[in-house]
Design an enzyme around this catalytic site. Structure first.
Site, short mmCIF file in Angstrom:
data_model
loop_
_atom_site.label_atom_id
_atom_site.label_comp_id
_atom_site.label_asym_id
_atom_site.label_seq_id
_atom_site.Cartn_x
_atom_site.Cartn_y
_atom_site.Cartn_z
N ASP A 1 -1.97 -6.64 2.75
CA ASP A 1 -2.65 -6.19 3.95
C ASP A 1 -3.78 -5.26 3.53
O ASP A 1 -3.55 -4.26 2.86
CB ASP A 1 -1.64 -5.45 4.85
N ASP B 1 -6.81 -3.04 5.17
CA ASP B 1 -7.23 -2.50 6.46
C ASP B 1 -8.52 -1.70 6.30
O ASP B 1 -8.63 -0.86 5.42
CB ASP B 1 -6.12 -1.59 7.00
N GLU C 1 13.09 -14.52 10.66
CA GLU C 1 12.97 -13.49 11.68
C GLU C 1 11.58 -13.48 12.32
O GLU C 1 10.57 -13.45 11.63
CB GLU C 1 13.25 -12.10 11.12
#
Length: 447
Positions: A133, A135, A62
């Site tokens: 992830d 951040d 995807e």
């Protein structure tokens, strides 16, 4: 943009302005985006004519395009780099996210599931890199220099710490080998763990690995005292992180860069982690009064205050918690990696693709070398305008297959290959060779 590619090439150097990010993306995706490298990675060896290759593997991945107006186009799929390039040039997404590999082509998902032509076959993810992830916005309570999406060279070492700690733990504690580290283009970093074992992990296993790194637990009910999950003695992985990374970075970089003990907003949470109320009150009074602790031997005020604080806390021998443990907790609470755990826990979570362009900064999401994490400077990451100007200055050669080699993108692709893809590509080819021998009935050679 109104002009075509050849006209832009003829304009000369410095034609493209940094503020024209969206307008430049069409040229970037048409001429500089390394689609071949991207699709070779995502095919994991299944893009060739090897008899054991899964010809439909790449098509089941995807892609999600974010278009102008925050329109999300999910379940895009492409069989090869040619299809990907055509779609990027046609749609010019402001963001590209990658999802999992599904059991069927995601573009044909409506034919599967209850009542669909696929009968009982349900559309579902079957494979996905394990991703993390980190951040910078999650460190706003530690940063005095910046906040929100802003970053600078004073706070970026927090990301360096994360790379150093997580990379080593994933390799040494979990045995993973193929890690792709990527700068997000603005304020954070991502890691893609691409070992076959990692790609096939269940959601429960992914959550367990993410939890392994979840040492910082936020603040207590009052919102003041930072909470960390530590054992006594420290887990070997945490002791390694502390000795090799946290301790030196704390006094050499974090305290001097952020001046944490010179601003009440930042030093109050640190003092709140000390069990002894008398010590807390004593130092709060001194620091609020502006008393100076710096000396010629230790000229940085925050470091000098820290040294005095630790000396006092250690001497107090707090019941049930040593002063040394308190100082451990303070460093872990402020500088240990802070993950967005939800990104890691689920196979079907989307994550920004490497090599796409951040629409606000114009910076490219470039791969990073974890072995040189301390020398990575996000402020020098190439922008789409910079690279198009580099292409013009080099003479262009419109239509050449690898025009990016004339720009700073070459360094990014070289890093991708040298630190990640070359070794993984070799392993993928070896796996196909083993499958071929197994099918042929030949004995597998033990190395």
């Amino acid at each position: 943009m109104e002009t075509d590619d050849k006209e832009n090439t003829a304009k000369g150097a410095n034609t493209y302005a940094e503020g024209d990010v969206h307008d430049l993306m069409k040229l970037y995706y048409a001429r500089l985006f390394p689609a071949r490298s991207m699709m070779k990675w995502l095919s994991y060896g299944n893009d060739g004519k090897h008899p054991q290759a899964d010809a439909g593997f790449t098509q089941r991945r995807e892609f999600c395009f974010t278009l102008d107006g925050d329109i999300f186009c999910r379940y895009q799929s492409f069989k090869d780099e040619k299809e990907l390039r055509a779609a990027l040039k046609d749609k010019t997404p402001s963001k590209i996210d990658l999802g999992p590999v599904f059991n069927v082509d995601p573009a044909k998902r409506m034919a599967y599931g209850a009542g669909g032509a696929g009968g009982d076959r349900v559309f579902a993810p079957v494979e996905r890199e394990f991703v993390m992830d980190i951040d910078m916005t999650d460190y706003d309570d530690v940063r005095s220099c910046c906040s929100s999406a802003n970053i600078c060279n004073k706070c970026w070492p927090l990301m360096t710490i994360a790379v150093k700690i997580i990379d080593r733990a994933l390799r040494e504690d979990f045995g993973f080998k193929h890690l792709l580290w990527v700068y997000s283009g603005r304020r954070g970093i991502h890691v893609w763990v691409c070992d076959k074992r990692a790609r096939s992990m269940s959601n429960e296993a992914r959550a367990a690995v993410a939890e392994y790194f979840s040492v910082y637990k936020g603040t207590d009910a009052s919102g003041t005292v930072k909470r960390v999950s530590l054992t006594t003695p420290l887990h070997p992985s945490l002791k390694r992180a502390y000795d090799d990374v946290l301790a030196p970075y704390w006094t050499d970089t974090i305290l001097p860069n952020q001046g944490l003990l010179e601003d009440e907003k930042f030093f109050e949470p640190i003092l709140a982690m000390i069990p002894d109320a008398n010590i807390r009150d004593e130092f709060a009074s001194q620091w609020k009064s502006g008393k100076k602790f710096a000396t010629s031997a230790c000229p940085d005020e925050s470091v000098a205050r820290w040294n005095k604080l630790v000396q006092k806390v250690d001497a107090a021998n707090n019941p049930g918690k040593s002063g040394k443990q308190s100082s451990f907790e303070m460093k872990f609470a402020h500088a240990y990696p802070r993950l967005d755990v939800e990104v890691s826990k689920h196979m079907n979570h989307l994550l920004k693709a490497p090599f796409c362009v951040h629409p606000k900064t114009g910076r490219v999401c470039v791969p990073m070398d974890p072995a040189k994490a301390e020398s990575f400077d996000p402020m020098t990451v190439p922008t789409v305008a910079q690279m198009l100007n580099e292409l013009d200055a080099a003479g262009g050669a419109a239509g050449a297959e690898d025009e990016y080699e004339l720009t700073s993108m070459k360094g990014a692709v070289d890093t991708f290959n040298a630190t990640f893809w070359d070794a993984l590509d070799k392993e993928c080819k070896e796996e196909l060779a083993v499958k071929a021998r197994d099918v042929a009935g030949a004995p597998t050679v033990e190395w």
